[in-house]
Design a protein around this motif. Sequence first.
Motif, PDB file in Angstrom:
ATOM      1  N   THR A 618       0.836  -1.195   0.000  1.00 13.70           N
ATOM      2  CA  THR A 618       0.000   0.000   0.000  1.00 13.70           C
ATOM      3  C   THR A 618       0.874   1.249   0.000  1.00 13.70           C
ATOM      4  OG1 THR A 618      -0.061  -0.050   2.409  1.00 13.70           O
ATOM      5  CG2 THR A 618      -1.856  -1.150   1.242  1.00 13.70           C
ATOM      6  N   GLU A 655      -9.340   8.909   0.636  1.00 11.80           N
ATOM      7  CA  GLU A 655      -9.659   7.894   1.628  1.00 11.80           C
ATOM      8  C   GLU A 655     -10.090   6.604   0.942  1.00 11.80           C
ATOM      9  OE1 GLU A 655     -11.159  10.005   5.606  1.00 11.80           O
ATOM     10  OE2 GLU A 655     -12.607  10.112   3.966  1.00 11.80           O
ATOM     11  N   ALA A 656     -10.129   5.530   1.742  1.00 14.66           N
ATOM     12  CA  ALA A 656     -10.447   4.221   1.183  1.00 14.66           C
ATOM     13  C   ALA A 656     -11.843   4.155   0.593  1.00 14.66           C
ATOM     14  CB  ALA A 656     -10.278   3.146   2.253  1.00 14.66           C
ATOM     15  N   SER A 684      -9.731   1.686  -2.956  1.00 17.26           N
ATOM     16  CA  SER A 684      -9.757   0.587  -1.997  1.00 17.26           C
ATOM     17  C   SER A 684      -8.724   0.836  -0.898  1.00 17.26           C
ATOM     18  CB  SER A 684      -9.465  -0.748  -2.701  1.00 17.26           C
ATOM     19  OG  SER A 684      -8.234  -0.695  -3.387  1.00 17.26           O
ATOM     20  N   ALA A 685      -8.745  -0.001   0.128  1.00 13.67           N
ATOM     21  CA  ALA A 685      -7.896   0.226   1.298  1.00 13.67           C
ATOM     22  C   ALA A 685      -6.415   0.121   0.974  1.00 13.67           C
ATOM     23  CB  ALA A 685      -8.263  -0.774   2.396  1.00 13.67           C
TER      24      ALA A 685
END
Length: 696
Positions: A618, A655-656, A684-685
């Motif tokens: 990430t 943000e996610a 997505s996260a």
Amino acid sequence: MSADAAPAGIRTGVDIGGTFTDLAAVDSTGIIAVRKVLTTTGEPARGMEQALLQSIGNLGVEGTRITQFVHGTTLITNALIERTGSVTALLTTAGFRDVLEMAREHRYELYDLMLEPPRPLVPRYLRFDVPERVLADGTVDLPLDRMHVQMLAHELVEHGVEAVAICFLHSFANPDHEQEAAAILKEAAPGLQVCISSDVAPEIREYERASTTVANVYVRELAARYLADLRDRTAAAGVGPAPQIMLSHGGLATVDTAARYPVRMLESGPAGGALAAAAFGAAAGWQDLLAFDMGGTTAKLCVVQEGVPLVTHAFEVDRRYRLRAGSGLPVKVPVIDMIEIGVGGGSLARTNALGLLAVGPESAGSAPGPACYGHGGERPTVTDADLLLGYLDPNYFLGGDMPLHPRAAATAVRRHVGEPLGLSIVDAAWGIHTLVNEDMANAARVHTCERGQDPAQLPLVAFGGAGPVHAAGVAAALRSGRVIVPPAAGVMSAVGFLTAPMAFDFARSAGGRLTDFRQADVEEIFTSMRCEGERLLVDASVDPMAMSHQRLADLRYAGQGSELRVPVPAAGRWPDDLVSAFQREYQRRYGRVGPDVPVEVLTWRVVVSGPRPHQPLTLRVTASPSAAQKGSRAAYFPAAGGFVDTPVFDRYQLEADFAVDGPALIEERESTVVVPPGAQCTASADGCLHLEWPAR
């Protein structure tokens, strides 16, 4: 980040491409740094060093914090294309010196009267017959004439030869003559670089084996100097561990192994991108997908199947016609199976002999680059068109480090495309943009269908500096309903390097009908290759208990001219289980059951691997919903009526649960995601952006 807050271990990947050099750094929390700088063409390691020093400086850490450094480069490919390797000679079995020129005795374009055959790396006057003969079963028919080889050694040195490839007939069955000849050359002329085919490519098919061996020794000295320079520069930057080199099949090797087999580095950069696409696709729940990498010089497409990029041993370099099989030099080494299209951000647009618009394969490269770079380029490129369409921010290219010049882009597009075709600047730019999308979509259709896949059913994982700009257009042309853009998409190949294990591939040609092989004989072949691989990985400090190996075989129905690669079951009924596996793969690939004839094997293969790194990829950011929208600008979307005021978002502030309907532009430092009208983009996260369209 301060030095005190910095993580203890940082892993870094650097990819040197034709236009840009990319860097990515990760720690236990994910991606912590990315960097993209122009490639220093004359001295590529210098650009790598600049990117490394800038990145660790921005992080506020010492080079000693780097616990792994992985590198990939286009140097080997460029040396073969530009013919800048060593002066090379070839020693062959008497009567076979012209194998390189005769090739497959096949015209790759039947009706082209001006057809250009691949140009051998070794001219005829440096190809020499050697009295010796080994038969197909490995028995010696004519002993090696050692005195003849000794005389040749002195003659080669006198005429300035720097490297020698040795490729004797059937040496994959018995390498003794090649090994003897190599020993004689090294004793008589210690300064020569010498490669033997039974070491580089011990496989059947004489032309491919000779071509691969020649290519390997042709670039060996160049690779050795470059890799030594790389090791020195990383050490000077304080990096403790020696560099690891990305190989074309998706595994890593030590500097020493890469220097011994430099031909295995040909597609190291694209291999990293395919690995990263597979990792992010799997995290999103997609085991089958299409990886789409569009950089500054080329675009590449690769099918990922069951979470793994497909691998092939049929690869060509320096094609006279980029998309025409048979027009290049064959290299028989494992590479991730991808198709390359000569269109990237720096590809030049022009009108062709028929007065039609054409783009690529010629590229502006990094010097002078596209007209909008302001470095002296006067011809229009894809990047110039994307800038004029509003997809790129002239003040935020590479995060603002490299401002673009719209006026120069407009002048180039008008002069070379608009005026010859009677188009406005905007229509000419849109023509360039859409033509590139269609070219890539056409290549993707062929590539996926030939591998038994429907491109409309595959999500497109887009990366590279220009990939996210064009991904929606390519997906729409393929009628695919989803695009995934990973974080740090502009440097995704460098990110992918950090997902790869230490690995090496081995092959042994021992052909015949499967029913003629005893299972014990097959096990002996596999054991020999596995032990050789384990020795290499032990030298690279891989724990033997953490190693794994994959066994494969190249099989075909008796009488066929090509084969399929099939995993070999570890146990079970011999050879029935292997035959069944081949028949299943044949039906999957061709949609039908094969003929009722025996199955034969050509080559046995083993891939020995170390453990694959497991850590998050990430992008570490501090999301701020209030700062997510940076503003807006006019961007061109014909479906919305032309230029429309389009919101622009900062990817590092999303943000996610972020979601936006197109049209929209989402910017990061190295690339821009274009969200067209009718598409919805969600985050997505793990930092991926997902573009989806309503079901068609």
